[in-house]
Design an enzyme around this catalytic site. Structure first.
Site, PDB file in Angstrom:
ATOM      1  N   HIS A 132      45.820  -3.037 -29.509  1.00 20.53           N
ATOM      2  CA  HIS A 132      44.599  -3.608 -28.928  1.00 20.53           C
ATOM      3  C   HIS A 132      43.357  -2.911 -29.515  1.00 20.53           C
ATOM      4  O   HIS A 132      42.437  -3.570 -30.010  1.00 20.53           O
ATOM      5  CB  HIS A 132      44.649  -3.451 -27.405  1.00 20.53           C
ATOM      6  CG  HIS A 132      43.455  -4.006 -26.700  1.00 20.53           C
ATOM      7  ND1 HIS A 132      43.444  -5.268 -26.140  1.00 20.53           N
ATOM      8  CD2 HIS A 132      42.215  -3.493 -26.462  1.00 20.53           C
ATOM      9  CE1 HIS A 132      42.255  -5.502 -25.595  1.00 20.53           C
ATOM     10  NE2 HIS A 132      41.493  -4.434 -25.774  1.00 20.53           N
ATOM     11  N   GLU A 133      43.368  -1.594 -29.483  1.00 20.44           N
ATOM     12  CA  GLU A 133      42.196  -0.859 -30.001  1.00 20.44           C
ATOM     13  C   GLU A 133      42.076  -1.037 -31.519  1.00 20.44           C
ATOM     14  O   GLU A 133      40.969  -1.040 -32.054  1.00 20.44           O
ATOM     15  CB  GLU A 133      42.279   0.631 -29.633  1.00 20.44           C
ATOM     16  CG  GLU A 133      42.323   0.917 -28.123  1.00 20.44           C
ATOM     17  CD  GLU A 133      41.233   0.236 -27.299  1.00 20.44           C
ATOM     18  OE1 GLU A 133      40.132  -0.013 -27.852  1.00 20.44           O
ATOM     19  OE2 GLU A 133      41.472  -0.074 -26.113  1.00 20.44           O
TER      20      GLU A 133
ATOM     21  N   HIS B  85      39.997  -4.057 -32.073  1.00 21.64           N
ATOM     22  CA  HIS B  85      38.564  -3.744 -31.951  1.00 21.64           C
ATOM     23  C   HIS B  85      38.068  -3.031 -33.216  1.00 21.64           C
ATOM     24  O   HIS B  85      36.987  -3.312 -33.735  1.00 21.64           O
ATOM     25  CB  HIS B  85      38.323  -2.829 -30.747  1.00 21.64           C
ATOM     26  CG  HIS B  85      38.363  -3.523 -29.416  1.00 21.64           C
ATOM     27  ND1 HIS B  85      37.544  -4.588 -29.113  1.00 21.64           N
ATOM     28  CD2 HIS B  85      39.103  -3.295 -28.288  1.00 21.64           C
ATOM     29  CE1 HIS B  85      37.788  -4.980 -27.848  1.00 21.64           C
ATOM     30  NE2 HIS B  85      38.729  -4.228 -27.338  1.00 21.64           N
TER      31      HIS B  85
ATOM     32  N   GLU C 191      36.346  -8.667 -27.704  1.00 20.98           N
ATOM     33  CA  GLU C 191      37.644  -8.750 -27.043  1.00 20.98           C
ATOM     34  C   GLU C 191      38.547  -9.802 -27.715  1.00 20.98           C
ATOM     35  O   GLU C 191      39.772  -9.665 -27.703  1.00 20.98           O
ATOM     36  CB  GLU C 191      37.435  -9.066 -25.559  1.00 20.98           C
ATOM     37  CG  GLU C 191      38.590  -8.721 -24.658  1.00 20.98           C
ATOM     38  CD  GLU C 191      38.917  -7.227 -24.579  1.00 20.98           C
ATOM     39  OE1 GLU C 191      38.108  -6.383 -25.032  1.00 20.98           O
ATOM     40  OE2 GLU C 191      40.009  -6.907 -24.091  1.00 20.98           O
TER      41      GLU C 191
HETATM   42 ZN    ZN Z   1      39.431  -4.417 -25.341  1.00 22.64          ZN
END
Ligand code: ZN
Length: 506
Positions: free
Chosen positions: A263-264, A267, A293
């Site tokens: 997830h990171e 980003h 997001e």
């Molecule tokens: Zn996030």
């Protein structure tokens, strides 16, 4: 271009100071010894005060106005005009809040956080209620100070999703909700999945090595980033060439660190992919929280929770944990990773129930802000909505309305961006598939470079040039919609849960 260049030079200096704050913030959460807390808070406050003063000073306003005059004859979509539009939005917002309100909000959220922590420990909403009442009053004042066209919530939403209206979020959610509720119901009636293979003993070193391996395969550049450990995972950047991520390891729950790292990484790919020509300019930033997001959710869910991904990488995962998953088939592992089950809190939610958590909180926030929900009724309304949306009821306030830190930080308006990004991730992926020939077969070989290149061009390198709605229109050729997401969920989970195709048609 004298004024325009002088403005950019001034803003670049402010950017350097903000990034220095970010370094201090990263250090605070990773390696700083506990004793450093007090001094660090003073350093961060001093820097924030300085950057706010520099940005709202009369010189900034004068240079901005002069640069606007100077550039008035240029094309509206020229770099200069787009930059000035962005700076004008930021500036008008920054000066609209009276300093007294800024100070009151800072104080109320700092003390509010402590009160929330204690109330949650004792699972006692009534201990937090007066604080929430006060914070809501301050957020109403904030909305009035910013101004809005339709509803006060618009003004708060605009901080995170520039240009978006509450009514537009409602339209997106209304289109999505019935399909989600129906899918949850159909999955609930199907044979349930056992995810105990993910709860075996996964040593931390193996988790870290495999996380780094996957992040690198997705395109995260470790020469311009690093992975560290924190209580709450995050991504932060000090420039396009220094974008850092963190994760949290749980020995008996593989997805915590693995999916958190991915997830990171999503980003971070966004921030490592900004246009070098935008270095140190206001354009080098994300279009919105929701767009940010969309990147993390796209890589985390659509790519790395797919069967195709694990066909390639599951043997590698097994090698990282000798003896742990040897007899577990790819199919069992894949289905365990995609188990759907209503949970009390968003951060633990699967792909299907995730947006329902956000819709619930969005409705609570709107009701609290416009007074249609009384603070004293929060626990009861919360539990009722949990029953309606997810079919479960929290046993107490800690598990229910006190579960999350956001309200104590007076951040009404932020939550919808989690769902907007999630929904957008599927729309972007659909578009990428239609534009990149051979994307599916490349991804089936574990090659994500085509997808990353498409996202670089359509999203990352665009930085903050466009409002989110403009960016979506340009990238997808249509406004934001939720049908891509619903189609994606329906087809994926029909396969995972072996749902009868007949019931899909109902
Ligand atoms: Zn996030």
């Amino acid at each position: 271009m004298q004024n325009y260049n002088a403005l950019l030079a001034r803003l670049a200096e402010i950017t350097h100071l903000r990034r220095a704050s970010a370094v201090l913030g990263w250090d605070q959460q990773t390696y700083m010894p506990g004793g450093g807390g007090m001094a660090r808070a003073q350093q961060l406050t001093a820097l924030r005060k300085l950057t706010h003063e520099m940005f709202t000073a009369p010189q900034t306003s004068e240079l901005l106005a002069a640069a606007e005059t100077e550039c008035a004859g240029l094309e509206p979509e020229s770099r200069e005009r787009l930059t000035l539009r962005l700076v004008r939005r930021d500036y008008d917002k920054a000066v609209k809040l009276p300093l007294s309100l800024v100070a009151e909000l800072a104080h109320a959220t700092a003390t509010g956080h402590q009160i929330w922590v204690r109330a949650r420990e004792h699972s006692d909403f009534s201990a937090f209620a007066p604080t929430l009442e006060h914070l809501i009053d301050l957020m109403r004042q904030q909305a009035e100070a910013y101004g809005y066209e339709e509803r006060p919530y618009d003004a708060l939403l605009d901080k995170y999703e520039p240009g978006m209206k509450t009514s537009e979020v409602e339209a997106v959610f209304d289109a999505l909700r019935p399909g989600l509720v129906d899918l949850v119901r159909r999955i609930g009636a199907a044979e349930q999945i056992d995810d105990s293979v993910l709860r075996r003993d996964f040593d931390k070193e193996g988790q870290q090595l495999f996380g780094e391996y996957v992040a690198a395969r997705l395109g995260y550049d470790f020469h311009r980033g690093r992975l560290d450990e924190t209580v709450h995972p995050f991504c932060t950047s000090f420039s396009r060439n220094d974008v850092r991520i963190t994760t949290r390891y749980e020995r008996n729950w593989l997805p915590a660190a693995l999916m958190g790292t991915i997830h990171e990484t999503g980003h971070a790919l966004y921030e490592q992919g900004y246009d070098p020509a935008d270095d140190d300019t206001p354009l080098q930033r994300a279009a919105s929280s929701g767009v940010h997001e969309s990147q993390s959710r796209l890589w985390e869910n659509i790519v790395c929770r797919s069967r195709g991904f694990w066909k390639v990488y599951y043997p590698e995962l097994q090698r990282h944990f000798p003896g742990v998953l040897d007899e577990v088939s790819l199919d069992s592992f894949y289905r365990a990773l995609n188990r759907v089950t209503p949970s009390m809190i968003r951060v633990e939610a699967d792909e299907v129930t995730y947006c329902l958590h956000i819709m619930l909180r969005f409705e609570m926030e709107k009701g609290l802000l416009d007074g249609s929900i009384a603070v004293s009724d929060v626990p009861a309304v919360w539990n009722e909505k949990m029953r309606d949306y997810l079919g479960i009821v929290p046993a107490n306030d800690a598990e229910g309305c006190l579960q999350d830190v956001h309200w104590s930080g007076a951040s009404f308006g932020y939550f919808p961006t989690y769902a907007l990004g999630t929904i957008l991730s599927a729309q972007l992926f659909d578009k990428a598939r239609s534009e990149i020939s051979g994307l599916d077969s490349a991804m089936a070989q574990g090659d994500f470079s085509g997808l990353l290149a498409w996202l670089r061009e359509k999203i990352h390198r665009q930085g903050g040039r466009w409002l989110p709605a403009e960016l979506v229109q340009r990238a997808c050729g249509e406004p934001a919609q939720s049908s891509s997401y619903l189609n994606y969920l329906n087809s994926k989970f029909a396969e995972v849960y072996r749902l009868e195709s007949a019931s899909q048609a109902v």
